[in-house]
Design an enzyme around this catalytic site. Sequence first.
Site, PDB file in Angstrom:
ATOM      1  N   SER A 140       0.859  -1.189   0.000  1.00 47.82           N
ATOM      2  CA  SER A 140       0.000   0.000   0.000  1.00 47.82           C
ATOM      3  C   SER A 140       0.892   1.234   0.000  1.00 47.82           C
ATOM      4  O   SER A 140       1.584   1.504   0.987  1.00 47.82           O
ATOM      5  CB  SER A 140      -0.920   0.002   1.232  1.00 47.82           C
ATOM      6  OG  SER A 140      -1.841  -1.061   1.163  1.00 47.82           O
TER       7      SER A 140
ATOM      8  N   LYS B 266      -6.929   1.696  -3.547  1.00 46.34           N
ATOM      9  CA  LYS B 266      -6.652   1.203  -2.194  1.00 46.34           C
ATOM     10  C   LYS B 266      -6.878   2.303  -1.161  1.00 46.34           C
ATOM     11  O   LYS B 266      -7.406   2.052  -0.077  1.00 46.34           O
ATOM     12  CB  LYS B 266      -5.218   0.669  -2.100  1.00 46.34           C
ATOM     13  CG  LYS B 266      -4.830   0.170  -0.692  1.00 46.34           C
ATOM     14  CD  LYS B 266      -5.742  -0.975  -0.226  1.00 46.34           C
ATOM     15  CE  LYS B 266      -5.441  -1.390   1.206  1.00 46.34           C
ATOM     16  NZ  LYS B 266      -4.207  -2.166   1.340  1.00 46.34           N
TER      17      LYS B 266
ATOM     18  N   LYS C 234      -1.105   5.380   8.372  1.00 43.88           N
ATOM     19  CA  LYS C 234      -0.311   5.657   7.169  1.00 43.88           C
ATOM     20  C   LYS C 234      -1.193   5.775   5.938  1.00 43.88           C
ATOM     21  O   LYS C 234      -1.052   6.708   5.135  1.00 43.88           O
ATOM     22  CB  LYS C 234       0.733   4.555   6.989  1.00 43.88           C
ATOM     23  CG  LYS C 234       1.672   4.723   5.800  1.00 43.88           C
ATOM     24  CD  LYS C 234       1.265   3.869   4.607  1.00 43.88           C
ATOM     25  CE  LYS C 234       1.377   2.380   4.890  1.00 43.88           C
ATOM     26  NZ  LYS C 234       1.039   1.559   3.691  1.00 43.88           N
TER      27      LYS C 234
END
Length: 299
Positions: free
Chosen positions: A98, A172, A240
């Site tokens: 990711s 994502k 994050k």
Amino acid sequence: MQSKIRTALLGTGLMGFPMARNLLAAGFDTAVWNRSADKAAPLAEFGARVAASAAEAVADADVVISMLSDGRAVLDLAGQGGLRAALKQGAIWVDMSSTKPDEARALADGLQQIGVEVLDAPVSGGTRGAEQASLAIMVGGAPQILDRARAVLQALGRPVHVGPTGAGQLAKLANQTIVAITIGAVAEATLLLEAGGADATAVRDALKGGFADSAILQQHGARMSARDFTPGGPSRLQVKDLDNALAEAEGLNLVLPSARAIRDRFQRYVAELDGADRDHSGLFEELLDLNGRVATDTP
């Protein structure tokens, strides 16, 4: 039947380890590497070639999969001279980490210069999806490159082409925004049910098939009721991802108020309540704290 496609998987952590097992189970000749060698070594029992270096792992690989902590780690690894020299001309690098969309584009730009094609293909489904080979795989890049790598990705889950390079990572970020906000909603609903004396487990069953139903309600709601926050998706990684989503939104001149509010709560959970390595469903603990309760309180 044994596939002629040779694969390499870089990063055998919580997600990468079961993914490597699924590649091996599907008959792919697979080399594995991890920065901490002890996390890759057990894969030898399943037929993997455990490499001493990333360069050794990618040598002769037709498809290289990276599953690392963040974009910086991916770019640093892909920029190593020894690894670049070992990559096979015409190979496909599939980054399933990711990262940010611009990091995906930077990876593609750097590797295409040496004759390596790139797909950004982050996943959703957590460790359960990785174990069951049922990951949702969001693929950015050229469709014809996905066609060449499709058999490999189908051993891991369901790949869907979502746009050009960087679009996989953008998808994502959208996914993680939905997940984080929904976790917050499920946490609030669970606390409301518990405080009011309803059976939260029974309510989840009653809601199955309705508009409020979701994998998050069923799986993470059960974790909240059981106070079981063993990490599948660590909360520090949720922070994050939300930071990346908000940065992308800022670059597009967008304001995402719900995403920002839930990021702030996850950040508090990580920074003030020791939640960094607890599952992201552990946001329920942060909500309990906001209400003067503790996780050991009985429902």
